[in-house]
Design an enzyme around this catalytic site. Structure first.
Site, PDB file in Angstrom:
ATOM      1  CD  GLU A 190      -3.141  -0.619   2.229  1.00 45.86           C
ATOM      2  OE1 GLU A 190      -3.241   0.537   2.685  1.00 45.86           O
ATOM      3  OE2 GLU A 190      -3.799  -1.583   2.659  1.00 45.86           O
ATOM      4  CB  SER A 203       4.352 -21.817  -0.032  1.00 41.60           C
ATOM      5  OG  SER A 203       4.868 -21.196   1.119  1.00 41.60           O
ATOM      6  CG  ASP A 212      -5.915  -6.281   1.157  1.00 42.96           C
ATOM      7  OD1 ASP A 212      -5.175  -6.046   2.124  1.00 42.96           O
ATOM      8  OD2 ASP A 212      -6.377  -5.403   0.419  1.00 42.96           O
ATOM      9  CG  ASP A 267      -7.539  -2.124   4.344  1.00 42.78           C
ATOM     10  OD1 ASP A 267      -6.796  -2.582   3.454  1.00 42.78           O
ATOM     11  OD2 ASP A 267      -8.780  -2.092   4.245  1.00 42.78           O
TER      12      ASP A 267
END
Length: 822
Positions: A195, A262, A334, A337
């Site tokens: 971000e 991975s 996600d 934030d």
């Protein structure tokens, strides 16, 4: 003169004798901490006699009368081999490194205190199931039994590092294990950093299409148009150069671009030659010595479990039981934030909310520092989460005056039941039970690949998914105003919303950190994914065979062919291959022709013994730098690894992306071919200066060395040659046998992030399962098990691990017996 000579001889001899005595003394004290694996030890909290049977790879097979006794045995085994590592991780989570290491770790401690990970772990103990609370207490008792033994028998403080960096060996507590799991979540978290980078880059690039080129979405349905960061925060600073400091090896934050990766895949019986389900898994983390992984077998009442554990936690994170196997890959969910919080101009102790200005929640915290005065911190939280200092993650570069930055993150939960979910998985026997067992997992979010003895397979994303408002201004891709209600999280989505693929019709399921689902925001899972290239090679290998075997899964796990190289080279070199007149030997034109000749005949295999991978990697790196340097300026320093999708967009001129090829500052208009030719010359100059101009004699492995470095002693002169493990390796950023390059320093191609654990299981013959870790079981630098597995790991070999007790005892090289304390 003779007298002087005799005295010099005597003094020299005395100095040599003293030096030898010092070395002998140091070795004696350090070797006292080498574990004796054949002994009987009393342990408080143990209900009945327990045996830890170790095979010749030092893998403990733990046999007890109850599950809690077995977990106690695992705690003891972890502490025997990795006590320094465990204590360092605990100090990291607690924000107490500076008590031992001094001022160098104050910034790390400050960040961890502000995140509050350890207090949150303490609170989370109470929400674990009763059985897991007992297991955590038993595991802690095992660790403490080893600490008591060290203190009682003067066993060299448990590890040589404790002599160099002394500190009290505080007893292990159940909260410590939960803190290690939260620390892992931090090590795998990359959305926060992304971000910030997107915000900084958007402030430099005026064209939103060019931002999409450089930080592209994985191909698929795009997202709706979003505002740039400058539109959200017109007062954001325009200081673009980050204050780059050398990264401390103790810093748990992932380095940029290394937030976790991975591979895992499974085949159902319809795609298995043996008729039993197959599973392969190789989690990727930062390479260290010792590795974070530790192999173990637990003989639980529900059956045996074997695989990769993390010292500090009583769980098998990747492995199998008699009936079920599971593998983990970073999901790239996600789950973070950032919020730009507006301060009250009349009272900076208040922050704006949808309901007006409200005071911060605050608490004082004292960071003790070795050989320096303590630092008192004022920890602050908004309704969105903890306030972070501008000195971390480059937050100061994007924070407007009169604002601060806070973080929402699923791992910052005081009711984190991830440990209970992980331990429930040890008792599951089917794919269905495994999916249900992990419902309470919170963080770190993982893709769990499962296979069972009935032939069923599945992939399920486990971890808490934030519930976002569809009106979120940046959709979580940029730091957003924290005082706007639509930007704030609204709890979690139900577990049923997590993507899952159970018994897929094709009979194969897997993940290479690739995009797994196409859903509109806010059910999108993520806009940032860890792979767009390895998955293409994986799909080819999986679909090239009608049925698979354990060996074909091993072959795929060790595959070093780069899909990116195969796709980019014909595109970028389209107008360079076999063009121009013959050039004299020794000229730059001839060197370029020789390089292009080698690459034209290359199949894209990133083999350590070949010259082509080094030429290709250097070319692509210099090419990307030439394309972006004039547009980004100092921000280009944050794009040091090649993004294949960016280069593809540029050379295919997707949505006008070829505009990157023109150098803004020059009078003429450069073509992409011009830039490709110049970048190849740049790469050959660098190669010539570093390795010489004899291209045929180059070796990729000379540059792509695996860096298993000791976190503390790895930079100490002379000593680093004994504690660090360096190996020539194949693979690269975009191969299934992944060896992610550092992208920085004098050698940007060092292999710094790779598979620390590999496992492959065939459920028709589960005892044929094979495993390996990147270094060895012991963290003791004098142990032969410090690096014995690293040789196998480098060669792509494995060790067998069976749940057959008879085999374990037949191959035993040491049996430790724990008995109840009288």
């Amino acid at each position: 003169m003779g007298l002087i000579f005799r005295w010099l001889l005597r003094l020299t001899g005395t100095a040599v004798i003293l030096a030898v005595l010092v070395v002998i003394g140091v070795y004696y004290l350090a070797s006292r901490s080498l574990p004796d694996y054949t002994k009987t030890v009393p342990a408080a909290g143990l209900a009945a006699e327990l045996e830890i049977v170790r095979n010749n790879s030092n893998v403990p097979h733990i046999f007890g009368q109850s599950d809690n006794d077995v977990f106690l045995g695992l705690g003891y085994a972890h502490a025997q081999d990795r006590l320094w590592q465990m204590m360092t991780m605990r100090r990291t989570a607690q924000g107490r490194l500076s008590e031992v290491f001094g001022a160098r770790t104050v910034e790390i401690d400050t960040l961890l205190r502000r995140l509050d990970l350890y207090p949150l772990a303490v609170q989370s103990v109470e929400v674990q199931s009763p059985e897991v609370k007992e297991a955590l207490r038993a595991y802690a008792a095992g660790v403490n039994a080893r600490i008591d033994e060290i203190n009682r028998d003067a066993l060299g403080r448990g590890a040589p590092e404790f002599f160099l960096f002394p500190g009290p060996l505080a007893p292990w507590k159940p909260a410590d294990s939960l803190a290690i799991l939260k620390l892992m979540a931090l090590q795998l978290a990359g959305h926060l950093e992304n971000e910030v980078l997107r915000a900084r880059t958007s402030l430099v690039l005026n064209d939103a299409d060019r931002l999409d080129d450089l930080m592209p979405d994985i191909p698929g349905k795009g997202s709706a148009a979003l505002p740039g960061f400058a539109a959200l925060f017109p007062d954001a600073p325009r200081v673009f150069a980050a204050n780059r400091k050398p990264r401390d090896p103790l810093d748990p934050r992932p380095a940029p671009g290394r937030a976790g990766a991975s591979n895992a895949w499974a085949a159902a019986t319809s795609r298995s030659a043996s008729g039993g389900a197959l599973l392969a898994n190789d989690p990727h983390l930062e390479l260290t010595a010792p590795t974070i992984w530790y192999l173990a077998r637990l003989d639980l009442q529900s059956g045996g479990v074997i695989g990769g554990t993390i010292p500090g936690m009583p769980i098998v994170l990747a492995g199998r039981s008699e009936a079920l196997g599971w593998g983990v890959t970073s999901s790239y969910l996600d789950d973070q934030d950032l919020f730009i919080e507006r301060l009250n101009p009349d009272n900076p102790e208040e922050v704006e909310t949808p309901d007006g200005f409200k005071p911060f929640r605050t608490r004082r915290s004292i960071v003790k520092i070795k050989d320096a005065d303590p630092v008192t911190l004022t920890l602050r939280w908004t309704e969105n989460g903890p306030v972070l200092p501008g000195s971390v993650y480059d937050l100061g570069l994007i924070t407007p005056p009169g604002h601060v930055v806070s973080l929402s993150w699923t791992a910052l939960s005081p009711r984190d039941t991830s440990m209970t979910a992980a331990m429930n998985l040890l008792h599951a026997r089917t794919v269905t039970e495994g999916v249900a067992a992990t419902a309470g997992f919170v963080a770190p979010a993982q893709n769990m690949t499962l296979a069972d003895s009935t032939g069923a397979i599945a992939l399920k994303l486990v971890g808490a998914m934030p519930r976002r408002d569809e009106r979120h201004q940046s959709q979580g891709r940029l730091p957003a105003p924290g005082w706007i209600a639509a930007n704030r999280w609204q709890g979690r989505l139900p577990y049923a919303a997590n993507p899952e693929f159970i018994q897929p019709p094709g009979g194969i399921v897997g993940n290479t950190n690739n995009k797994i689902v196409e859903r509109p925001f806010p059910l999108h899972v993520s806009f940032l994914w860890g792979d767009s290239q390895r998955v293409k090679r994986w799909e080819l290998l999986m679909q090239s065979r009608e049925v698979h075997t354990r060996d074909s899964f091993i072959e795929a796990q060790l595959d070093t062919v780069s899909f990116a190289a195969r796709s980019l080279l014909p595109l970028i070199g389209a107008e360079l291959w076999f063009t121009g007149s013959a050039a004299p030997a020794g000229t730059s034109e001839r060197l370029r022709q020789d390089a292009l000749r080698l690459l034209a005949d290359w199949n894209g295999e990133m083999n350590e013994h070949l010259p082509e991978p080094l030429i290709y990697a250097a070319w692509m790196r210099h090419l990307q730098d030439r394309l972006i340097r004039d547009e980004l300026g100092p921000v280009a320093e944050d794009f040091t690894r090649v993004e294949p999708l960016f280069l593809e967009r540029v050379f295919r001129d997707v949505n006008g992306a070829s505009a990157w090829c023109d150098v803004i500052q020059s009078a003429r208009e450069e073509t992409c071919t011009d830039i490709a030719r110049a970048a190849l010359d740049d790469a050959l100059v660098w190669i010539g200066d570093t390795y010489g101009t004899q291209l045929d004699s180059l070796r990729w492995g000379d540059a792509h060395q695996a860096t298993h470095d000791h976190q503390i002693l790895g930079k100490v002169p002379l000593l680093r040659y004994f504690v660090n493990i360096r190996q020539s390796t194949s693979g690269g950023d975009n191969t299934l046998m992944r060896g992610k390059t550092s992208g920085e320093g004098d050698n940007p191609y060092l292999n710094v992030h790779a598979a620390g654990y590999r496992g492959v299981y065939d459920f028709l013959d589960p005892d044929s399962s094979v495993f390996v870790t990147a270094t060895g079981q012991s963290g003791h630098l004098f142990s032969r098990h410090y690096d014995d597995l690293s040789v196998l790991w480098r060669r792509g070999e494995y060790v067998p691990m069976s749940l057959d007790e008879g085999l374990a005892r037949a191959a035993a090289v040491g049996v430790t017996t724990l008995v109840p304390m009288e």
